[in-house]
Design a protein around this motif. Structure first.
Motif, PDB file in Angstrom:
ATOM      1  N   GLY A  79     -18.708  12.859  -3.441  1.00 38.81           N
ATOM      2  CA  GLY A  79     -19.143  11.657  -4.141  1.00 38.81           C
ATOM      3  C   GLY A  79     -18.139  11.058  -5.099  1.00 38.81           C
ATOM      4  O   GLY A  79     -18.458  10.064  -5.772  1.00 38.81           O
ATOM      5  N   ASP A  80     -16.932  11.594  -5.178  1.00 38.77           N
ATOM      6  CA  ASP A  80     -15.952  11.100  -6.153  1.00 38.77           C
ATOM      7  C   ASP A  80     -15.164   9.933  -5.572  1.00 38.77           C
ATOM      8  O   ASP A  80     -13.949  10.006  -5.358  1.00 38.77           O
ATOM      9  N   PHE A  81     -15.852   8.832  -5.347  1.00 40.88           N
ATOM     10  CA  PHE A  81     -15.218   7.679  -4.718  1.00 40.88           C
ATOM     11  C   PHE A  81     -14.233   6.978  -5.643  1.00 40.88           C
ATOM     12  O   PHE A  81     -13.314   6.300  -5.184  1.00 40.88           O
ATOM     13  N   ALA A  82     -14.402   7.142  -6.955  1.00 42.40           N
ATOM     14  CA  ALA A  82     -13.416   6.592  -7.891  1.00 42.40           C
ATOM     15  C   ALA A  82     -12.064   7.260  -7.683  1.00 42.40           C
ATOM     16  O   ALA A  82     -11.014   6.605  -7.719  1.00 42.40           O
ATOM     17  N   ALA A  83     -12.081   8.574  -7.445  1.00 40.21           N
ATOM     18  CA  ALA A  83     -10.832   9.285  -7.171  1.00 40.21           C
ATOM     19  C   ALA A  83     -10.205   8.808  -5.870  1.00 40.21           C
ATOM     20  O   ALA A  83      -8.978   8.766  -5.740  1.00 40.21           O
ATOM     21  N   ALA A  84     -11.021   8.419  -4.906  1.00 41.85           N
ATOM     22  CA  ALA A  84     -10.504   7.971  -3.613  1.00 41.85           C
ATOM     23  C   ALA A  84      -9.570   6.784  -3.783  1.00 41.85           C
ATOM     24  O   ALA A  84      -8.458   6.766  -3.247  1.00 41.85           O
ATOM     25  N   SER A  85     -10.000   5.773  -4.526  1.00 40.49           N
ATOM     26  CA  SER A  85      -9.156   4.593  -4.690  1.00 40.49           C
ATOM     27  C   SER A  85      -7.912   4.922  -5.506  1.00 40.49           C
ATOM     28  O   SER A  85      -6.831   4.395  -5.246  1.00 40.49           O
ATOM     29  N   ARG A  86      -8.024   5.814  -6.489  1.00 40.88           N
ATOM     30  CA  ARG A  86      -6.867   6.190  -7.299  1.00 40.88           C
ATOM     31  C   ARG A  86      -5.837   6.959  -6.469  1.00 40.88           C
ATOM     32  O   ARG A  86      -4.624   6.812  -6.665  1.00 40.88           O
ATOM     33  N   LEU A  87      -6.289   7.784  -5.543  1.00 41.07           N
ATOM     34  CA  LEU A  87      -5.368   8.513  -4.681  1.00 41.07           C
ATOM     35  C   LEU A  87      -4.656   7.575  -3.708  1.00 41.07           C
ATOM     36  O   LEU A  87      -3.468   7.754  -3.417  1.00 41.07           O
ATOM     37  N   LEU A  88      -5.360   6.578  -3.219  1.00 42.45           N
ATOM     38  CA  LEU A  88      -4.704   5.560  -2.403  1.00 42.45           C
ATOM     39  C   LEU A  88      -3.665   4.809  -3.229  1.00 42.45           C
ATOM     40  O   LEU A  88      -2.567   4.497  -2.746  1.00 42.45           O
ATOM     41  N   ASP A  89      -4.005   4.505  -4.492  1.00 46.99           N
ATOM     42  CA  ASP A  89      -3.041   3.854  -5.383  1.00 46.99           C
ATOM     43  C   ASP A  89      -1.791   4.712  -5.551  1.00 46.99           C
ATOM     44  O   ASP A  89      -0.687   4.194  -5.749  1.00 46.99           O
ATOM     45  N   ALA A  90      -1.959   6.041  -5.478  1.00 48.44           N
ATOM     46  CA  ALA A  90      -0.830   6.961  -5.638  1.00 48.44           C
ATOM     47  C   ALA A  90      -0.013   7.123  -4.366  1.00 48.44           C
ATOM     48  O   ALA A  90       1.004   7.817  -4.378  1.00 48.44           O
ATOM     49  N   GLY A  91      -0.468   6.512  -3.276  1.00 47.96           N
ATOM     50  CA  GLY A  91       0.291   6.558  -2.040  1.00 47.96           C
ATOM     51  C   GLY A  91      -0.282   7.426  -0.947  1.00 47.96           C
ATOM     52  O   GLY A  91       0.384   7.659   0.074  1.00 47.96           O
ATOM     53  N   ALA A  92      -1.515   7.914  -1.114  1.00 49.08           N
ATOM     54  CA  ALA A  92      -2.145   8.691  -0.042  1.00 49.08           C
ATOM     55  C   ALA A  92      -2.306   7.835   1.202  1.00 49.08           C
ATOM     56  O   ALA A  92      -2.601   6.634   1.125  1.00 49.08           O
ATOM     57  N   SER A  93      -2.136   8.454   2.349  1.00 49.73           N
ATOM     58  CA  SER A  93      -2.284   7.749   3.621  1.00 49.73           C
ATOM     59  C   SER A  93      -3.724   7.709   4.098  1.00 49.73           C
ATOM     60  O   SER A  93      -4.052   6.946   5.013  1.00 49.73           O
ATOM     61  N   GLY A  94      -4.571   8.528   3.492  1.00 50.16           N
ATOM     62  CA  GLY A  94      -5.974   8.541   3.887  1.00 50.16           C
ATOM     63  C   GLY A  94      -6.796   9.392   2.957  1.00 50.16           C
ATOM     64  O   GLY A  94      -6.267  10.222   2.218  1.00 50.16           O
ATOM     65  N   ILE A  95      -8.100   9.167   3.010  1.00 52.05           N
ATOM     66  CA  ILE A  95      -9.052   9.912   2.197  1.00 52.05           C
ATOM     67  C   ILE A  95     -10.111  10.517   3.112  1.00 52.05           C
ATOM     68  O   ILE A  95     -10.660   9.831   3.981  1.00 52.05           O
ATOM     69  N   ILE A  96     -10.381  11.804   2.909  1.00 58.96           N
ATOM     70  CA  ILE A  96     -11.464  12.502   3.592  1.00 58.96           C
ATOM     71  C   ILE A  96     -12.577  12.716   2.579  1.00 58.96           C
ATOM     72  O   ILE A  96     -12.336  13.302   1.508  1.00 58.96           O
TER      73      ILE A  96
END
Length: 264
Positions: A79-96
């Motif tokens: 449920g930590d969807f806020a972290a999802a967008s922050r990880l994408l901001d950091a350059g992650a190629s995808g979120i599981i």
């Protein structure tokens, strides 16, 4: 997006080439990412659900993976969807995202990981811009396609809602957690991810992915199991976790030393 194999990852996993094998890292040391990224993995996944990464160390881990030439994905806590967008901001190629049990869960996940008109991801991809080298305007128009949102299917509720989850705009693929799935199927009686019963469900989910034009990912307990899962039709597999590989390598070295010493 530019950047060779790293920023073409989304295109590769969506294509019919299949056969992608990823590292899985829960040990929260960015240098560990760099070491495993030297091997012939197609990607690296940081496990923030059961591993002990925080956002700061994960951001550095993403950078270390990219430095080594590998795309990095992250599994967020439930449920930590806020972290999802922050990880994408950091350059992650995808979120599981684990425990996506309904279409409404999938919609909330997609909102956090996709820019409008698909979602509601907030603007601020400073590190992602640094990593990709793209102008802001180009990143905005390409990010939804160049990063992937992957919903985990691992409960009875998720199995029942699998088709509805896959129909959600912005969900690019699914990731099956066989251990949790086996617990759900046995009503909490056992953890048995590599059984014919679980295999039957896995084959069903691969077929549903094909019907919805989504890619299918899964956790494999070791390299042999990962190969079986690729043969089953999965597009992206884990070939065991970092801790298992670390301990297996240590056990093998100790056994070899004992064997040679005993033979002298």
């Amino acid at each position: 997006m530019s950047g060779g194999t790293i920023d073409s990852f989304a295109q590769r996993i969506r294509s019919s080439e299949g056969g992608l094998i990823s590292a899985w890292i829960g040990i929260p040391d960015p240098l560990f990412v760099n070491h495993l990224a030297q091997e012939a993995f197609d990607a690296v996944v940081l496990d923030m659900q059961h591993g002990v990464w925080d956002l700061g160390s994960a951001a550095v881990g993403i950078g270390q993976g990219r430095l080594a030439g590998k795309p990095v994905l992250a599994r967020i806590p439930v449920g930590d969807f806020a972290a999802a967008s922050r990880l994408l901001d950091a350059g992650a190629s995808g979120i599981i995202a684990p425990m996506i049990n309904s279409a409404s869960d999938a919609v909330a996940f997609a909102k956090a990981t996709k820019y409008p008109p698909v979602g509601e991801r907030s603007w601020g991809p400073t590190l992602a811009l640094n990593h990709t080298g793209l102008p802001a305007a180009e990143y905005l128009t390409t990010a939804n396609d160049a990063t992937v949102a992957i919903a985990m299917i691992e409960t009875r509720a998720a199995l029942d809602a699998a088709d509805e989850i896959m129909r959600v705009d912005g969900i690019d693929g699914i990731f099956v957690g066989p251990s949790d799935l086996s617990i759900a199927l046995s009503q909490g009686a056992t953890v048995a991810p590599d059984t014919p019963e679980v295999d039957g469900v896995l084959k069903h989910l691969v077929a549903r992915c094909r019907a919805h034009n989504k890619f299918a990912c899964v956790f494999g307990s070791n390299g042999e199991r990962a190969g079986e899962l690729l043969k089953m039709g999965f597009d992206f597999v884990i070939a065991g976790a970092d801790t298992q590989q670390l301990r297996s390598g240590a056990a093998s070295a100790i056994a070899a030393a004992r064997r040679i010493h005993a033979s002298s």
